[in-house]
Design a protein around this motif. Sequence first.
Motif, short mmCIF file in Angstrom:
data_model
loop_
_atom_site.label_atom_id
_atom_site.label_comp_id
_atom_site.label_asym_id
_atom_site.label_seq_id
_atom_site.Cartn_x
_atom_site.Cartn_y
_atom_site.Cartn_z
N PHE A 49 77.94 -56.44 34.91
CA PHE A 49 77.19 -55.65 33.93
C PHE A 49 77.60 -54.17 33.92
CE2 PHE A 49 74.54 -59.37 34.59
CZ PHE A 49 74.19 -59.70 33.28
N ASP A 50 77.49 -53.57 32.75
CA ASP A 50 77.76 -52.14 32.58
C ASP A 50 76.49 -51.32 32.74
OD1 ASP A 50 80.64 -52.36 31.60
OD2 ASP A 50 79.55 -53.76 30.31
N CYS A 51 75.37 -52.02 32.62
CA CYS A 51 74.08 -51.36 32.77
C CYS A 51 73.09 -52.36 33.33
CB CYS A 51 73.60 -50.83 31.42
SG CYS A 51 71.98 -50.04 31.46
N ILE A 52 72.33 -51.95 34.35
CA ILE A 52 71.29 -52.79 34.92
C ILE A 52 69.96 -52.10 34.66
CG2 ILE A 52 70.34 -53.75 37.07
CD1 ILE A 52 73.29 -53.97 38.07
N GLN A 53 69.13 -52.72 33.84
CA GLN A 53 67.90 -52.06 33.39
C GLN A 53 66.67 -52.47 34.18
OE1 GLN A 53 67.08 -51.93 29.24
NE2 GLN A 53 69.16 -51.34 28.65
N SER A 54 66.87 -53.31 35.20
CA SER A 54 65.71 -53.90 35.87
C SER A 54 65.63 -53.53 37.35
CB SER A 54 65.75 -55.42 35.71
OG SER A 54 67.06 -55.91 35.99
N LEU A 55 66.00 -52.29 37.67
CA LEU A 55 65.84 -51.81 39.05
C LEU A 55 64.35 -51.57 39.28
CD1 LEU A 55 66.63 -50.65 41.76
CD2 LEU A 55 67.44 -48.58 40.62
N ASP A 56 63.76 -52.37 40.17
CA ASP A 56 62.30 -52.36 40.26
C ASP A 56 61.76 -52.44 41.69
OD1 ASP A 56 62.96 -54.94 40.90
OD2 ASP A 56 61.59 -55.87 39.47
N ARG A 57 62.63 -52.29 42.69
CA ARG A 57 62.10 -52.27 44.05
C ARG A 57 63.13 -51.70 45.02
NH1 ARG A 57 63.94 -57.03 42.48
NH2 ARG A 57 65.07 -58.31 43.99
N GLU A 72 62.82 -50.00 35.95
CA GLU A 72 61.81 -50.67 35.11
C GLU A 72 60.42 -50.25 35.56
OE1 GLU A 72 62.33 -54.89 34.79
OE2 GLU A 72 60.41 -55.16 33.75
N ILE A 73 59.62 -49.81 34.61
CA ILE A 73 58.26 -49.39 34.90
C ILE A 73 57.29 -50.41 34.29
CG2 ILE A 73 56.54 -47.54 34.66
CD1 ILE A 73 58.97 -46.58 36.21
N GLU A 104 50.05 -57.81 36.70
CA GLU A 104 50.36 -58.36 38.01
C GLU A 104 51.59 -59.27 38.00
OE1 GLU A 104 47.33 -60.59 40.51
OE2 GLU A 104 46.45 -58.57 40.26
N GLN A 105 51.72 -60.06 36.93
CA GLN A 105 52.80 -61.06 36.89
C GLN A 105 54.11 -60.44 36.43
OE1 GLN A 105 50.62 -60.57 34.61
NE2 GLN A 105 51.44 -60.92 32.58
N LYS A 106 54.08 -59.17 36.06
CA LYS A 106 55.29 -58.57 35.48
C LYS A 106 56.03 -57.71 36.50
CE LYS A 106 55.42 -58.11 30.74
NZ LYS A 106 54.88 -57.51 29.54
N ALA A 107 57.37 -57.70 36.34
CA ALA A 107 58.20 -56.87 37.21
C ALA A 107 58.01 -55.40 36.85
CB ALA A 107 59.66 -57.26 37.04
#
Length: 234
Positions: free
Chosen positions: A105-113, A136-137, A143-146
């Motif tokens: 990937f050229d972009c990762i939009q789901s950095l979340d932890r 990702e915010i 609760e169920q969402k990243a």
Amino acid sequence: MSRHPAHLDVETAHAGLTQVRQRIAEAAIEAGRMAQDITLVAVSKTFDAAAIEPVIDAGQRVFGENRVQESKAKWPELRARHSGIKLHLIGPLQSNKAQEAVALFDCIQSLDREKLARVLADEIQRQGRHPELFVEINTGGEEQKAGIAPREADRFIASCRSTYGLSIAGLMCIPPADDEPALHFALLETIAKRNGLKGLSMGMSADFETAIRFGATHVRVGSAIFGERHKKIA
Ligand SMILES: *Cc1c(COP(=O)(O)O)cnc(C)c1O
């Protein structure tokens, strides 16, 4: 083998893309912004190469996928045939797939932890590849969402930068389905601003014009371009 008859999707995709581009241009004008400052990420998840190719032929180069395995199965071949393709990962990323994600990937939009920040930093160093990173915010606190809770955002962004040496390009959010999206877009914009972040990935088929009004730099549009996804997969 495809659930989407290719001959049908060619027309749908072509027309859909043109229409979405026009709507982006109009929303930009209304917001006093430049359309070229808004990147259209065409979300091609669940669609096969035959459905994606006409959209590439129509000039689209930035695509969004939500699964590493699916992307690995269809994009290397498409990339070999078309130059300038940029791939964005918009779905959750497991740490054990970070190596593949950095490679693809050229972009990762789901950095979340925190753990993912650490593993991504290692992979970026090891591979010498630098995909753009969006945090990702979880603006709706679902609760169920990243995603990082809004009250944790500043600390997490600071930690990505100082502890892991990551360069953060922006923020991403997926508002709760039944909420007014504008509230979430405004919140994301506020968090980005106070952290000195320029990128705002927000807005999907149903609400990208609203997102543009709130400063979206990336809109992630799937069904308005490709048509409805098969329910079971989507
Ligand atoms: C599927 C998806 C989209 C696109 O949704 P549409 O409503 O089809 O435009 C955007 N963002 C994310 C994170 C998605 O998973």
